[in-house]
Write an enzyme that holds these catalytic residues in place. Structure first.
Site, PDB file in Angstrom:
ATOM      1  CG  ASN A  67      -5.376   2.407  -4.898  1.00  0.00           C
ATOM      2  OD1 ASN A  67      -5.862   1.589  -4.120  1.00  0.00           O
ATOM      3  ND2 ASN A  67      -5.744   2.482  -6.165  1.00  0.00           N
ATOM      4  CG  HIS A 127      -1.890   1.168   1.205  1.00  0.00           C
ATOM      5  ND1 HIS A 127      -3.158   1.060   0.669  1.00  0.00           N
ATOM      6  CD2 HIS A 127      -1.757   2.457   1.628  1.00  0.00           C
ATOM      7  CE1 HIS A 127      -3.777   2.231   0.768  1.00  0.00           C
ATOM      8  NE2 HIS A 127      -2.943   3.089   1.338  1.00  0.00           N
ATOM      9  CB  CYS A 128       2.063   3.377  -2.591  1.00  0.00           C
ATOM     10  SG  CYS A 128       3.096   4.843  -2.869  1.00  0.00           S
ATOM     11  N   PRO A 129       1.150   5.206   0.299  1.00  0.00           N
ATOM     12  CG  PRO A 129       2.378   6.170   2.026  1.00  0.00           C
ATOM     13  CD  PRO A 129       2.242   4.907   1.246  1.00  0.00           C
TER      14      PRO A 129
END
Length: 329
Positions: free
Chosen positions: A176, A170-172
């Protein structure tokens, strides 16, 4: 070679956490019968809907990303290119930088607003499982957190609160998950950010050399102290993001070529499915045989096989067991 449908894998929530019925069911199965269902059997519930994660941290990081790109755009145009006496230099570099920046922001938007491969929530019911028409002896796994039937190689994201197919992380910064459906856009985002960072650094170096040879009051429309501060901040930003996005780009390409996600390496789940070759994995991730569309965030993933549509069935109560044998008792 057997397909991923016919291979076993470890379950992230553990086989022993189910109820007593689940434990009795799984112990009577041979190892080769514990078969995770294919990811193609479970359809995405939001494939045609707008996808956006309402996470405060992710939204803030996404806004900061856009602001940093716009800051670089401001410095490149109004500090370095427009005051330049060389018209050809300004047009060429301005056009190139703006195209790369536009592609970077478009890739960011696609990565943020594309369903990464979410599994339908709360479908772990007897009625739904029976509608899948699975073969006797197969075993399906229920996620205890979102109560969904988990396809092979799917993992639960605590931020998205969903199980994501081929979840990498999960990439802030894109607010997403990076998963099966949006990995291409994340790879393009990191690539274009790295390119505009490198381009901005080169222009800063040339601008410093130009200003040292000429009068500082003539090489910029701002005062010399303001010009130096703006250029130093851009240089720091460009260097930081060049390193960060280059590492992320290399990591993502390596994950695609080895056909294993970051979370699968972290959990030690590698080698438990029939891996594709590097070239096949690249074509699957980018959605087509090699072409210029690989570099376009506007080209869809047209070559991905559409999962079979199932007739909606009336949903019943969620099954308590985390490991469910077919046929259902």
């Amino acid at each position: 070679m057997k397909s991923p449908v016919h291979r076993c894998r470890d379950v992230e929530h553990g086989r022993g956490q189910g109820g007593a019925g689940a434990g009795t069911t799984t112990t009577c199965l041979q190892a080769e019968q514990r078969i995770p269902i294919s990811k193609d059997v479970i359809t995405s519930s939001s494939a045609s809907a707008m996808w956006f994660i309402r996470d405060v941290c992710g939204i803030v990081c996404a806004v900061i990303t856009w602001l940093l790109v716009l800051y670089a755009e401001f410095v490149v145009l109004f500090v370095m290119l427009l005051p330049s006496k060389n018209l050809t230099y300004s047009i060429v570099n301005g056009t190139l930088f703006n195209i790369l920046a536009f592609l970077a922001l478009a890739s960011h938007l696609r990565a943020m607003c594309t369903d990464p491969g979410a599994v339908p929530k709360g479908n772990a019911t007897k009625e739904y499982i029976e509608s899948l028409q699975l073969k006797p002896g197969q075993v399906v796994y229920k996620c205890p957190k979102c109560c969904s039937i988990k396809p092979d190689r799917a993992h639960h994201c605590s931020v998205c609160k969903r199980c994501i197919r081929k979840m990498d992380h999960h990439c802030p910064w894109v607010n997403n998950c990076v998963g099966e459906n949006n990995q291409k856009y994340f790879v393009l985002f990191t690539m274009y950010i790295a390119l505009i960072s490198l381009h901005a650094l080169l222009m800063v170096v040339f601008h410093f050399l130009y200003c040292f040879e000429d009068d500082w009051t003539k090489c910029s429309s701002f005062s010399p102290p303001a010009t130096v501060i703006l250029l130093i901040l851009l240089c720091f930003e460009g260097l930081l993001f060049l390193i960060f996005t280059s590492v992320m780009f290399g990591t993502q390409v390596h994950s695609i070529c080895t056909d294993e996600t970051g979370i699968e390496r972290l959990k030690g789940e590698t080698g438990k499915w029939g891996k594709m070759s590097c070239w096949e994995s690249m074509q699957m991730a980018f959605g087509s045989p090699f072409s210029l569309s690989w570099c376009s965030p506007f080209a869809g993933l047209s070559c991905k096989k559409s999962p079979p549509e199932h007739i909606p069935v009336q949903q019943g109560e969620i099954i308590e067991e985390d490991v469910i044998e077919i046929p259902l008792n």
